[in-house]
Design a protein around this motif. Structure first.
Motif, PDB file in Angstrom:
ATOM      1  N   THR A   1     -10.577   6.605   5.051  1.00  0.00           N
ATOM      2  CA  THR A   1     -10.126   7.245   3.818  1.00  0.00           C
ATOM      3  C   THR A   1     -10.916   6.574   2.691  1.00  0.00           C
ATOM      4  O   THR A   1     -11.606   5.581   2.939  1.00  0.00           O
ATOM      5  CB  THR A   1      -8.619   7.052   3.594  1.00  0.00           C
ATOM      6  N   PRO A   2     -10.829   7.088   1.474  1.00  0.00           N
ATOM      7  CA  PRO A   2     -11.690   6.519   0.416  1.00  0.00           C
ATOM      8  C   PRO A   2     -11.554   5.003   0.240  1.00  0.00           C
ATOM      9  O   PRO A   2     -12.541   4.323   0.026  1.00  0.00           O
ATOM     10  CB  PRO A   2     -11.228   7.266  -0.825  1.00  0.00           C
ATOM     11  N   HIS A   3     -10.355   4.481   0.321  1.00  0.00           N
ATOM     12  CA  HIS A   3     -10.198   3.055   0.046  1.00  0.00           C
ATOM     13  C   HIS A   3      -9.735   2.255   1.254  1.00  0.00           C
ATOM     14  O   HIS A   3      -9.790   1.043   1.245  1.00  0.00           O
ATOM     15  CB  HIS A   3      -9.221   2.846  -1.101  1.00  0.00           C
ATOM     16  N   HIS A   4      -9.225   2.940   2.239  1.00  0.00           N
ATOM     17  CA  HIS A   4      -8.683   2.224   3.390  1.00  0.00           C
ATOM     18  C   HIS A   4      -9.217   2.842   4.662  1.00  0.00           C
ATOM     19  O   HIS A   4      -9.857   3.888   4.642  1.00  0.00           O
ATOM     20  CB  HIS A   4      -7.152   2.303   3.399  1.00  0.00           C
ATOM     21  N   TYR A   5      -8.918   2.179   5.773  1.00  0.00           N
ATOM     22  CA  TYR A   5      -9.192   2.744   7.076  1.00  0.00           C
ATOM     23  C   TYR A   5      -7.871   2.741   7.826  1.00  0.00           C
ATOM     24  O   TYR A   5      -7.120   1.771   7.766  1.00  0.00           O
ATOM     25  CB  TYR A   5     -10.234   1.914   7.807  1.00  0.00           C
ATOM     26  N   LEU A   6      -7.596   3.832   8.487  1.00  0.00           N
ATOM     27  CA  LEU A   6      -6.356   3.926   9.243  1.00  0.00           C
ATOM     28  C   LEU A   6      -6.682   3.820  10.724  1.00  0.00           C
ATOM     29  O   LEU A   6      -7.500   4.583  11.239  1.00  0.00           O
ATOM     30  CB  LEU A   6      -5.659   5.258   8.967  1.00  0.00           C
ATOM     31  N   ILE A   7      -6.072   2.871  11.370  1.00  0.00           N
ATOM     32  CA  ILE A   7      -6.255   2.730  12.808  1.00  0.00           C
ATOM     33  C   ILE A   7      -4.896   2.929  13.450  1.00  0.00           C
ATOM     34  O   ILE A   7      -3.927   2.260  13.082  1.00  0.00           O
ATOM     35  CB  ILE A   7      -6.834   1.349  13.162  1.00  0.00           C
TER      36      ILE A   7
ATOM     37  N   VAL B   1       0.872  -1.166   0.000  1.00  0.00           N
ATOM     38  CA  VAL B   1       0.000   0.000   0.000  1.00  0.00           C
ATOM     39  C   VAL B   1       0.908   1.215   0.000  1.00  0.00           C
ATOM     40  O   VAL B   1       1.814   1.316   0.828  1.00  0.00           O
ATOM     41  CB  VAL B   1      -0.889   0.017   1.255  1.00  0.00           C
ATOM     42  N   SER B   2       0.653   2.109  -0.952  1.00  0.00           N
ATOM     43  CA  SER B   2       1.521   3.278  -1.063  1.00  0.00           C
ATOM     44  C   SER B   2       1.484   4.093   0.210  1.00  0.00           C
ATOM     45  O   SER B   2       0.451   4.222   0.856  1.00  0.00           O
ATOM     46  CB  SER B   2       1.064   4.140  -2.241  1.00  0.00           C
ATOM     47  N   ARG B   3       2.632   4.667   0.551  1.00  0.00           N
ATOM     48  CA  ARG B   3       2.662   5.406   1.803  1.00  0.00           C
ATOM     49  C   ARG B   3       1.902   6.723   1.723  1.00  0.00           C
ATOM     50  O   ARG B   3       1.706   7.387   2.737  1.00  0.00           O
ATOM     51  CB  ARG B   3       4.100   5.649   2.272  1.00  0.00           C
ATOM     52  N   SER B   4       1.447   7.034   0.534  1.00  0.00           N
ATOM     53  CA  SER B   4       0.664   8.272   0.424  1.00  0.00           C
ATOM     54  C   SER B   4      -0.660   8.155   1.173  1.00  0.00           C
ATOM     55  O   SER B   4      -1.317   9.152   1.441  1.00  0.00           O
ATOM     56  CB  SER B   4       0.391   8.588  -1.045  1.00  0.00           C
ATOM     57  N   VAL B   5      -1.034   6.935   1.534  1.00  0.00           N
ATOM     58  CA  VAL B   5      -2.267   6.766   2.286  1.00  0.00           C
ATOM     59  C   VAL B   5      -2.165   7.482   3.629  1.00  0.00           C
ATOM     60  O   VAL B   5      -3.169   7.890   4.216  1.00  0.00           O
ATOM     61  CB  VAL B   5      -2.584   5.257   2.460  1.00  0.00           C
ATOM     62  N   CYS B   6      -0.942   7.673   4.075  1.00  0.00           N
ATOM     63  CA  CYS B   6      -0.744   8.327   5.366  1.00  0.00           C
ATOM     64  C   CYS B   6      -1.059   9.821   5.319  1.00  0.00           C
ATOM     65  O   CYS B   6      -1.156  10.463   6.358  1.00  0.00           O
ATOM     66  CB  CYS B   6       0.685   8.129   5.847  1.00  0.00           C
ATOM     67  N   ASP B   7      -1.204  10.363   4.112  1.00  0.00           N
ATOM     68  CA  ASP B   7      -1.536  11.788   4.015  1.00  0.00           C
ATOM     69  C   ASP B   7      -2.807  12.107   4.777  1.00  0.00           C
ATOM     70  O   ASP B   7      -2.927  13.162   5.401  1.00  0.00           O
ATOM     71  CB  ASP B   7      -1.679  12.193   2.543  1.00  0.00           C
TER      72      ASP B   7
END
Lengths: 1112, 418
Positions: free
Chosen positions: B51-57, B24-30
């Motif tokens: 987030t649109p495609h993922h969930y950050l916990i 998963v690209s680290r841009s998800v952390c934005d």
């Protein structure tokens, strides 16, 4: 780091100047590495790494890998090193290997072609005798996301699913999910594997397979039926992560299978705490009141078995149990979760957040649950903002007439908090309390008005907004408050608050006729500099005043409307135009103008101040969807209770008839099982003891359930009988109750049945072997036949697959695999085929196989391939004749004890004709009495699971005559005595056959090379050895062979060396290979080594051999 | 389940990433950084971010964010609990869980993460099993490894993973067999302005350090088990036995572990061991405020109060303080406005006090709330609830172990509102 740099330096001499520079840089502390990476060009660095990887020093390679891993960890791209890294996949160094695995899994997707190079290594490791190596190979193989190897993965998974090690089976359950995400087309095949693994009784497997089930086929609820009770009973012993998954799944299952335990009328007794208290008081009477509802014993079983888990240290487990109780338990039982949830509030902040969210949802429906713990929700100044607001939410929900004063006092402190966002939240909470509890509305309103003079803007603004809402709900005389607010108007800058005041003025302009026009005047002055929302409300106010008090405000209104007409915001322009048309009478204004007053000054419904958690319970508690209040992908709806419970007998595990047939002989299984387990204590690898334990707990609790259920049932029966004995409904209930009674008794016997089935499973997991056993005994298990059918079909599939590949290759492979499991059963054949690697790139080091051996074996194999259903006939082929048949006869029954009948037994060491898993025993019976003995036969036997092929009844044995009969006994590879009764017409004598460990084998022939290979697979804990001093006579090959053959029924393996003697055999029941090596060392000492996966038999055989060889 | 893990430091850099499934690209952390920016305090970052495609916990510990990326429905606590377990393991291995420690041991960290999850599903989280797989780095071992070229990866295979007692490693041997138990109780309280208790409760834990040879089977009994209202156990404790006899019976893990945590029933009145006299005033219009604080012991059962630390978040308007402690040292950070006073031991004869003045921002209005005072303290050799261990017995092994038990009371979240 230190070690690395020194290592590098020591190899510097060979490295050349380039690497010297590199090394020098590398010695700088790691923290600066990131910066270093930026300056040096990547490819140069990689060149260096490549060189290190290609060296032949493990330590250099390891250092290189460590640096590569560090690169990966930082998110740098290291993919161009792939070829260099993959070469090391077969390294002997464990750490290096592990790091290569890490790398491989990370980059295989990007470098698919190269990744294939590594596959054969894993395929080989899948056959390793060590379960942990098999498991890790499967783990990595399945993690390589390369679509082309899907068939290989499929085969590996299927095979691992029937591995004897529960750990490998667990890994295969994980692999199922990976394969499914790689290729969803495999779904059907995977479901078969899942079905199979769901039947597994190991606690290790349970959690992982349920996870796979949830991921692959959550809708196939039918797969759960048969395993439901087992899962419930195993639950306590499953590892904590598995518990969470199983509990969540069972919650869903229970909602589809059981009827609602909640009262019909109040499925959600929302906001009616009275209802709750009632039910609380009547808890004891509940049983009498709700005669109509009777909880399914399985439903009860689930609730009972999950309750202890509330004590888990894992917060996820606690919350999952809590949600299970919330969704499944009768209302009056839900209370047990409260304490545990409150306990979790001591945990980490993130845990608190989730737990509080769930409590917030619960507390809206059931205030009573958490009210005693109200103080636990008091806010501390150190709490994070989102936790504060959740606590506030819960406190608001908990507020009632009794505790509101305490809560309001607490709120007063919060309002003064430095965290203004929190203070604003508190004001909203006060507003909610005020609307919910009418007694305090006035007090709250006073308090809020006081807050209007607060110095902080946000607080004031929030107060205004809340007051506005409150006034709306209380359209009584509150003109004082409105006047007060009008006074404050100048000091309030927050747009929302200003807009609210304006709205209030307009709405209640008739109550404050003096002030409203004045406010409008002020607004006209500042109109242009206001925020949009304020402008809109100004326009509104102007319109309303124009309608009520046009005399005073006509000009003002026109002025404002003009300003609005040229506003920058189109919304305001639009609204202005609309209002103008509506209120200002002109020739064009239509019918609408007449109703302007009614439109603008219509009585408006009061806003409802309610919690944002009100509707959250549409999501299953504890889920991600519940937390974010939207449906997360992959969320599975919790279905409503079915009106009528589906057939509950689906959860009964066995068909009824065979169980009954077996029933008489089942009584004493427990004993045999126990001793069995003690035998297996050594057997360190598999979770046997665990299983034993589970079974123990399982059977006890199922006993409980059956007893409780039967009592419940009987009571219901009695009641319904009383009520209306003739009506059809009572008949029905009778039927159902009797049915369930039957089922409970069944479940009892099921448990026992499981125990009887255990022994065959323990050896090597071979379902069909087990099945064929039961078939012979007339026990036609439905599942068994179906599963074997599946096996056959899949077997033929893979067979055809394999055919497309080079034949010789296949034979080599197959044969080398075939040998260890010499008696080839149908499943074995299937697995053999599976083992054929589809993608064998392994040309470098072909497995050492000898030609002649192949010719010996292959015909039988081919025979097996052709007729998969022929199970056992071929198996005897490799078994050679006994090297030596001892003459020793053992007493079975002394003539005195036998009232004239004497019996001896001996082991003829011939393969048993009846069934290959049995050991044949010859019994010679002699009549020493003076009268003929009639009808000599075999009666009851124990352990009850004992499979024995009896001899035909001897009708008559004349005095002094003797007869020899043969018997087949399946000792299950244990030296436990076979006890049975020898019966004559008049008498019964209990006798027992105690086999020496050596008699449980069948000799096999093999070459020396094969022997070594087999031995290589059976190292470590499978090996037992001892050095002995031998009697002088025994130092040459002849006597050694004789002595060994006397002790154990093993075949001699030709040996190239004079001082090493080898013997091979296999156990009768499970066909595990037994290898004995006697290595002469010096004059009279010898090293005996025994290799067998039967770790109990190894030491026993060793003892016997030591004794025999030490003797003359 | 868990797709990827990113470790983010307080300045917002991703310093470690690990993927268990596709990358998963680290841009998800934005999305995470956005939330981080919005939050006023580091603690205020919401634990679950869609987030649109993922969930950050995420969890925040030791000023490192552990951000897990999730793609589909999973109980959030499952992830959170696991992340905390990861942090505990790091701490166990490296002593501290800091960015530097993780960077220094990046290979071990990676090996650990690899073993802990398989395809995002927890595999081995017991520290005893992990330690068999991967030996924790010690200075001695580093030196030895350098010389002999051996590694940190265990040669033998972790058989414990397969046994009935997965938490205990096999073949444990000690020359000195010892078992120590620490009963640590924490008192959480909120005291209001007038000194009366708003809420107070006692939570306790029993931490054990067991170094016993072989497979010992221990039983621990209490004099007064009724005190324990709600308990949670280490998986090794036999629940049935507790239910029936209120006895803790268990085969302990090797080394340090938390045997039990408990809650003392709230019916019992909690004795508050410390009192605070305070006088904190701000006057309208003046740029000076008064600050007076006196501490004293109260209901301590004759034991002394130690390691007392006072901390308080003063209002934003306070520019500086000029205080005079009668003992210990005090410190005021003008940026964070955090006042802390390390008092040390309280001598009942000579009560410690902190007096002086605060200078306020000129022209600013008087703060409307007085600061809350947080107190930390320790009382040795006493468990506030009165819980007492009766005896510890060992079965299954022949030798005589050395047994020790220690009691301690600490302040948990102990706040005084002023």
């Amino acid at each position: 780091m230190l070690s690395m740099s020194t290592n590098n330096l020591s190899y510097n001499d060979q490295g050349g100047s380039d690497s010297a520079v590199e090394v020098g840089q590398e010695t700088t502390p790691t923290s600066s590495n990131a910066g270093f990476g930026l300056f040096s060009t990547n490819f140069k660095k990689n060149d260096d790494l490549k060189e290190m990887l290609e060296s032949n020093k493990d330590s250099l390679k390891l250092d290189a890998m460590k640096r590569i891993i560090a690169l990966i960890a930082k998110g740098k791209n290291a993919s161009e090193l792939f070829p260099a890294v993959v070469k090391n996949v077969a390294s002997k160094n464990i750490e290096l290997k592990k790091l290569v695995y890490v790398y491989l899994v990370r980059y295989a997707e990007e470098q698919q072609d190269l990744a294939l190079l590594s596959i054969s290594t894993f395929q080989r490791a899948l056959k390793d005798p060590n379960q942990l190596i098999r498991a890790s190979a499967l783990r990595v193989l399945s993690s390589i996301r390369v679509p082309i190897i899907v068939p290989i993965m499929m085969l590996a998974i299927k095979e691992a699913a029937s591995d004897m090690s529960p750990y490998v089976r667990k890994t295969s359950a994980h692999a199922i999910q990976k394969l499914y995400s790689l290729d969803p087309d495999q779904k059907e095949h995977l479901i078969e594997v899942i079905d199979k693994l769901l039947k597994d009784k190991s606690t290790l497997v349970a959690g992982s397979v349920v996870m796979a089930f949830e991921e692959v086929c959550p809708d196939r609820i039918d797969l759960i039926h048969k395993n439901y009770r087992k899962l419930c009973n195993l639950l306590v012993d499953v590892e904590e992560w598995g518990q969470v998954v199983i509990i969540t799944m069972l919650t869903r299952y229970a909602r589809t299978q059981f009827t609602s335990p909640w009262k019909e009328d109040g499925q959600f007794d929302e906001n009616s705490e009275t209802a709750f208290y009632e039910s609380d008081e009547k808890k004891t009477k509940n049983g009498d009141e709700k005669k109509s509802y009777m909880m399914d014993p399985d439903h009860r079983l689930l609730l009972r078995n999950t309750k202890p888990l509330l004590q888990s240290r894992n917060t996820a487990v606690v919350v999952s149990v809590a949600q299970l109780y919330w969704h499944l338990a009768p209302k009056h039982e839900v209370g047990v979760i409260t304490k545990s949830l409150v306990r979790l509030l001591r945990s980490h902040r993130e845990v608190q957040y989730i737990v509080l969210q769930n409590i917030a949802t619960m507390s809206i429906q059931r205030k009573g649950m958490f009210e005693p713990y109200m103080k636990s929700f008091y806010v501390r100044s150190t709490d994070a903002t989102h936790i504060k607001s959740l606590k506030l939410e819960i406190l608001t929900s908990l507020a009632n007439e009794a505790n509101i004063s305490t809560i309001l006092r607490e709120f007063q402190t919060y309002v003064k908090s430095q965290d203004k966002q929190f203070a604003a939240g508190t004001i909203q909470a006060i507003g909610r309390c005020a609307t919910n509890i009418s007694e305090v509305t006035d007090t709250c309103l006073q308090g809020l008005v006081l807050l209007l003079s607060n110095r902080d803007e946000t607080v004031v603004a929030e107060s205004v907004v809340v007051i506005k809402k409150l006034l709306q709900t209380q359209p009584t005389q509150h003109s004082d408050i409105i006047k007060h607010m009008a006074k404050l108007f100048d000091n309030i800058a927050v747009p929302m608050a200003r807009a609210s005041i304006l709205w209030l003025m307009g709405e209640y302009c008739e109550r404050v006729p003096q002030i409203a026009p004045d406010v409008l005047r002020k607004m006209a002055k500042s109109f242009t500099s206001e925020e949009d929302i304020v402008k809109l409300q100004t326009v509104n106010l102007a319109a309303k005043l124009y309608l009520t008090n046009s005399k005073q405000t006509k000009l003002l209104t026109q002025y404002i409307l003009n300003l609005g007409k040229y506003d920058q915001n189109y919304d305001i322009r639009d609204r202005t135009r609309f209002i103008r048309q509506l209120i200002v009478p002109n020739e064009k204004s239509g019918a609408l103008g007449k109703y302007a007053r009614r439109i603008l000054l219509a009585p408006k419904p009061a806003p409802v101040l309610e919690s944002t958690y009100k509707d959250r319970d549409r999501y299953q508690l504890g889920t991600l969807s519940h937390t974010i209040n939207t449906k997360a992908s992959g969320y599975l709806e919790l279905s409503d209770w079915p009106a009528v419970a589906p057939d509950q007998s689906v959860r009964n595990v066995e068909v009824i008839e065979p169980v009954k047939e077996w029933a008489p002989s089942l009584g004493k299984t427990g004993k045999s099982k126990l001793s069995k387990s003690s035998d297996d204590k050594f057997y360190s690898d598999s979770g046997e003891e665990e299983e034993e334990k589970d079974k123990g707990s399982g059977s006890s609790s199922s006993d409980d359930s059956s007893s409780s259920s039967s009592s419940e049932e009987s009571s219901s029966e009695a009641e319904s009988d009383e009520e209306k004995s003739s009506s059809p409904s009572s008949e029905e209930s009778d039927k159902s109750s009797s049915q369930s009674e039957k089922s409970s008794s069944e479940s009892d016997s099921e448990q026992k049945k499981k125990t009887t089935k255990k022994p065959p499973q323990k050896k090597t997991v071979k379902p069909t072997a087990k099945d064929s056993d039961s078939d012979e005994n007339g026990n036609v298990a439905k599942e068994a036949s179906s599963s074997s059918a599946e096996e056959t079909s899949s077997g033929s599939d893979s067979g055809s697959d394999a055919d497309s590949h080079s034949g010789t290759e296949r034979k080599k492979k197959t044969k080398s695999k075939a040998k260890p499991k010499v008696e080839v059963k149908s499943t074995k054949v299937v697995s053999l085929l599976k083992e054929v690697s589809l993608l064998d790139l392994d040309d470098f080091n072909p497995t050492p196989v000898t030609r002649p051996k192949m010719s010996v074996l292959s015909p039988s194999l081919l025979g097996d391939l052709e007729g998969l259903s022929l199970s056992n006939i071929s198996s005897t082929i490799q078994v050679s004749g006994p090297a030596f048949v001892p003459e020793k006869r053992h007493d079975l029954l002394h003539r005195m004890a036998g009232k004239g009948l004497s019996a001896h037994y001996q082991f003829p060491r011939q393969p048993c004709l009846y069934q290959p898993t049995m050991v044949s025993v010859q019994i010679s019976l002699t009549n020493t009495s003076d009268h003929p003995l009639e009808q000599i036969h075999i009666g009851d036997r124990s352990p009850t699971g004992l499979h024995m092929h009896c001899f035909n009844t001897i009708e008559c044995l004349l005095p002094d005559a003797s007869v020899t009969v043969s018997l087949g006994v399946d000792f299950n590879d244990s030296t436990q005595a076979a006890n049975f009764q020898l019966c004559t017409k008049e008498d019964q004598f209990s006798v027992s056959i105690q086999p020496a460990v050596g008699e449980l084998f069948l000799p096999v022939t093999m070459t020396e090379q094969d022997f070594r290979k087999e031995q290589g697979k059976l190292l470590g804990m499978n090996e037992s050895s001892a050095t002995i001093t031998m009697a002088a006579e025994n130092t040459t090959s002849q006597p050694i062979s004789r002595q060994v053959a006397t002790v154990a029924n093993l075949g001699v393996v030709p040996s190239g060396q004079d001082n090493i003697h080898r013997f091979a055999g296999k156990t009768a029941s499970s066909g595990a290979v037994v290898l004995v090596t006697v290595e002469l060392r010096g004059e009279s000492t010898a090293l005996i080594t025994i290799n067998t996966e039967k770790s109990v038999m190894g030491p026993m055989l060793l003892r016997d051999l030591k004794w025999a060889l030490a003797q003359a | 389940m868990i797709h990827s893990l990113f470790l983010v430091n307080s300045s917002g850099d991703i310093f470690l990433e690990k993927h268990w499934k596709s990358v998963v690209s680290r841009s998800v952390c934005d999305y995470f950084f956005e939330a981080q920016e919005r939050a006023s305090e580091p603690e205020n970052v919401p634990p679950v971010i869609p987030t649109p495609h993922h969930y950050l916990i995420s969890v925040l510990r030791h000023r490192i964010y552990f951000v897990a990326v999730i793609q589909s429905e999973v109980p959030p606590l499952f992830v959170i609990e696991f992340l905390h377990r990861v942090v505990d393991t790091f701490q166990d291995y490296f002593g501290v869980c800091t960015e530097a420690a993780i960077k220094d041991n990046v290979v071990v960290v990676y090996e650990l993460l690899e073993e802990m999850l398989d395809n995002g599903f927890p595999l081995a989280t017991e520290s005893n099993i992990l330690k068999e797989l991967i030996k924790p780095p010690t200075i001695l071992r580093t030196v030895v490894n350098t010389i002999t070229g051996s590694t940190n990866v265990g040669e033998q295979l972790p058989t414990g993973q397969l046994s009935v007692v997965p938490w205990r490693r096999t073949g444990v041997k000690y020359t000195n067999n010892e078992a120590y138990f620490d009963v640590v109780e924490e008192i959480d309280a909120i005291i209001d302005k007038s000194g009366s208790t708003i809420t107070a409760e006692i939570q306790g834990v029993i931490d054990a350090c067991v170094k016993l040879t072989g497979m010992p089977d221990l039983t621990l009994s209490f004099m007064n088990p009724r005190l324990l209202d709600d308990v949670s156990f280490h998986p090794c404790v036999r629940f049935k036995r507790w239910e029936a006899e209120r006895i803790l019976s268990f085969i302990p893990p090797d080394g340090n572990f938390r045997l039990l945590s408990y809650h003392v029933s709230c019916q019992n009145l909690v004795a508050i061991p410390v009192y605070v006299k305070h006088n904190i005033t701000f006057r309208e219009g003046s740029s000076q405020g008064r600050f007076e604080l006196t501490l004293g012991p109260k209901q301590t059962m004759g034991k002394g109060l130690e390691a007392v630390i006072i901390s308080s978040q003063l209002p934003r308007g306070v520019l500086n303080t000029n205080l005079n402690p009668s003992q210990g040292t005090y410190n005021f950070d003008p940026v964070t406005k955090l006042l802390s006073w390390d008092v040390g031991k309280i001598n009942p004869q000579k009560l410690p006090s902190l007096k002086g003045s605060m200078s306020l921002q000129a022209g600013a209005s008087k703060p409307d709330e007085n600061p809350t005072i947080n107190i930390q303290f320790k009382i040795q050799q006493s468990a506030l609830s009165g819980l007492k261990v009766n005896r510890l017995d060992m079965y299954g092994e022949k030798y005589k172990p050395f047994k020790g038990i220690k009691y301690m009371t600490k302040a948990g979240k102990f706040q005084v509102r002023t």
